[in-house]
Design a protein around this motif. Structure first.
Motif, PDB file in Angstrom:
ATOM      1  N   HIS A   1      -6.810 -84.508  80.932  1.00 11.23           N
ATOM      2  CA  HIS A   1      -6.175 -84.320  79.632  1.00 11.23           C
ATOM      3  C   HIS A   1      -6.253 -85.564  78.755  1.00 11.23           C
ATOM      4  CE1 HIS A   1      -3.259 -86.009  82.443  1.00 11.23           C
ATOM      5  NE2 HIS A   1      -2.721 -86.613  81.399  1.00 11.23           N
TER       6      HIS A   1
ATOM      7  N   SER B   1     -11.848 -83.518  79.500  1.00  4.02           N
ATOM      8  CA  SER B   1     -11.483 -82.103  79.623  1.00  4.02           C
ATOM      9  C   SER B   1     -12.716 -81.211  79.741  1.00  4.02           C
ATOM     10  CB  SER B   1     -10.642 -81.664  78.420  1.00  4.02           C
ATOM     11  OG  SER B   1      -9.391 -82.307  78.420  1.00  4.02           O
TER      12      SER B   1
ATOM     13  N   ARG C   1      -2.972 -76.634  81.630  1.00  2.00           N
ATOM     14  CA  ARG C   1      -3.034 -75.977  80.318  1.00  2.00           C
ATOM     15  C   ARG C   1      -3.735 -76.832  79.271  1.00  2.00           C
ATOM     16  NH1 ARG C   1       2.298 -74.667  81.585  1.00  2.00           N
ATOM     17  NH2 ARG C   1       3.048 -76.332  80.202  1.00  2.00           N
ATOM     18  N   GLN C   2      -3.573 -78.169  79.369  1.00  2.00           N
ATOM     19  CA  GLN C   2      -4.161 -79.037  78.351  1.00  2.00           C
ATOM     20  C   GLN C   2      -5.683 -78.916  78.306  1.00  2.00           C
ATOM     21  OE1 GLN C   2      -2.085 -79.872  80.814  1.00  2.00           O
ATOM     22  NE2 GLN C   2      -0.727 -81.577  80.271  1.00  2.00           N
TER      23      GLN C   2
END
Length: 436
Positions: free
Chosen positions: A184, A190, A377-378
């Protein structure tokens, strides 16, 4: 009326014909690769990484080899991670080869609980030579399995226990799940996390269920001692993938995927720093595919059904381009099919629709991979940064195809880049920020 018909005929011949041919070629080339990845998606999805794996009583004696070249700034975290490993201390040891170092790497290791071996051979640099040299030095040591971990990597506490279970179950060679530390922290980390979720988890899981060799990824690899006594590391740009092919062809040894053996490594937080490493990987894959695919094809004639499946899988893995390149192929083919359909050419619409479907399958491959590794989630927010990553990857491939002169280069660490920036005059850094 005749004029309109002539115009349509002209468009169909001069525009529709070439574009439908282009769309057809792209569909054939990209479709075969995407179909292979879709099979692995279905097979690999059934093996989601567990939240809380269960391990047995440890028995395997491990020698962990850590190749390090000028890693004084990052190797402490690697060594400290082994202090936290949940494995009996008498059953493993960590050996660092400080390879042609010009910094304090050896001093950092000497200040830890682990052993350092200093190698100074400037005429034979590189990871493969360093590992061969260190393995030879450990000839008199007592161990069953060699584990290779990079110097910018942190292993999970259960890393060795997971490998122990795999070797107790009969594995000859094993590969853990090698992912990204702090995904993240940047868009680059990512998007790289996404790529490795597919490349380092979903595909190995699918290839294992298919009966193939899951692959070797250079970090988190483990070998029974006799395997490395028979096979030496070479100076190949991707010596890990080369060794995987040799093990399959020469010994019929398939690499076992161990998803519970987790380790994370630092990933460059900007594309410029990641370029040398990725250029080496992609160029190495092209070189290896050119040499290995014909050998894999010839071996099919003298193999049983199970081994043939593994050989075909290995060849397919070498021939599949990066997901970014595949996505561009399908987008281009869909656009060409649309143009052909507008020009009134037969099959243009079918080709356009077909490539949209293939693009959806490719997207599903990445989505299932993220689900399977329980991505934070990031990471999903970085989906908006994918177009930039795709363009970078495609430019990288074009450069590789034009320039065959690719050599090993050490990847710059993020903390080194920050330190270098801080040492530059303030007005230079301000100017760089303004340009960006």
């Amino acid at each position: 009326m005749m004029a309109m018909r002539s115009a349509r005929d002209f468009m169909r011949t001069m525009v529709g014909g070439p574009t439908v041919l282009l769309a057809g070629l792209g569909t054939l080339a990209g479709g075969a690769a995407t179909a292979y990845l879709s099979v692995l998606t279905l097979l690999g999805a059934a093996r989601r990484r567990p939240d809380d794996p269960i391990f047995g009583v440890p028995r395997t004696r491990f020698a962990v080899l850590v190749p390090a070249h000028d890693e004084a700034a990052s190797i402490s975290a690697t060594l400290e991670a082994f202090e936290r490993v949940d494995y009996p201390r008498p059953l493993f040891d960590v050996h660092v080869v400080a390879d042609n170092c010009t910094d304090a790497t050896a001093d950092v290791v000497r200040a830890s609980s682990w052993q350092v071996h200093e190698r100074t051979e400037p005429d034979a640099p590189g990871k493969g030579h360093a590992l061969n040299w260190l393995f030879d030095r450990l000839h008199g040591e007592q161990f069953d399995v060699v584990v290779i971990v990079d110097a910018d990597t942190e292993v999970a506490p259960g890393f060795l226990r997971a490998l122990d279970r795999a070797f107790a179950d009969g594995a000859e060679v094993a590969q853990g799940y090698y992912s990204v530390r702090d995904p993240h922290e940047s868009a680059g980390a990512s998007t790289r996390f996404m790529a490795l979720a597919a490349r380092h988890h979903l595909r190995p899981a699918g290839r294992t269920r298919l009966g193939g060799s899951c692959g070797l990824f250079g970090n988190g690899m483990a070998f029974r001692r006799p395997v490395l006594e028979r096979h030496r590391w070479t100076g190949h740009l991707i010596e890990d993938m080369e060794l995987q092919v040799e093990l399959l062809l020469v010994d019929d040894v398939r690499v076992t995927y161990v998803p519970d053996a987790t380790l994370v490594a630092e990933i460059p937080d900007n594309l410029e720093s990641a370029t040398p490493q990725n250029r080496r990987w992609e160029r190495g894959r092209l070189i290896l595919a050119r040499a290995a695919v014909p050998r894999l094809a010839r071996a099919l004639r003298a193999s049983g059904a199970a081994r043939r499946r593994a050989l075909v899988d290995a060849a397919c893995d070498l021939l599949v381009p990066p997901i970014s390149v595949l996505g561009v192929i399908h987008l281009g083919s869909a656009a060409a099919g649309t143009v052909a359909a507008a020009a009134g050419t037969r099959h243009g619409r079918s080709l356009a629709v077909g490539n949209v479907v293939l693009l959806g399958l490719l997207t599903g491959h990445v989505g299932v991979a993220l689900w399977a590794v329980r991505a934070p989630r990031q990471v999903y927010a970085a989906l908006f940064d994918l177009p930039g990553m795709v363009l970078w990857k495609c430019r990288l491939w074009v450069n590789i195809l034009q320039d065959s002169d690719v050599a090993w280069e050490r990847t710059e660490r993020n903390n080194e880049r920050v330190a270098d920036a801080s040492r530059r005059p303030m007005h230079d850094r301000a100017r760089e920020g303004a340009i960006r």
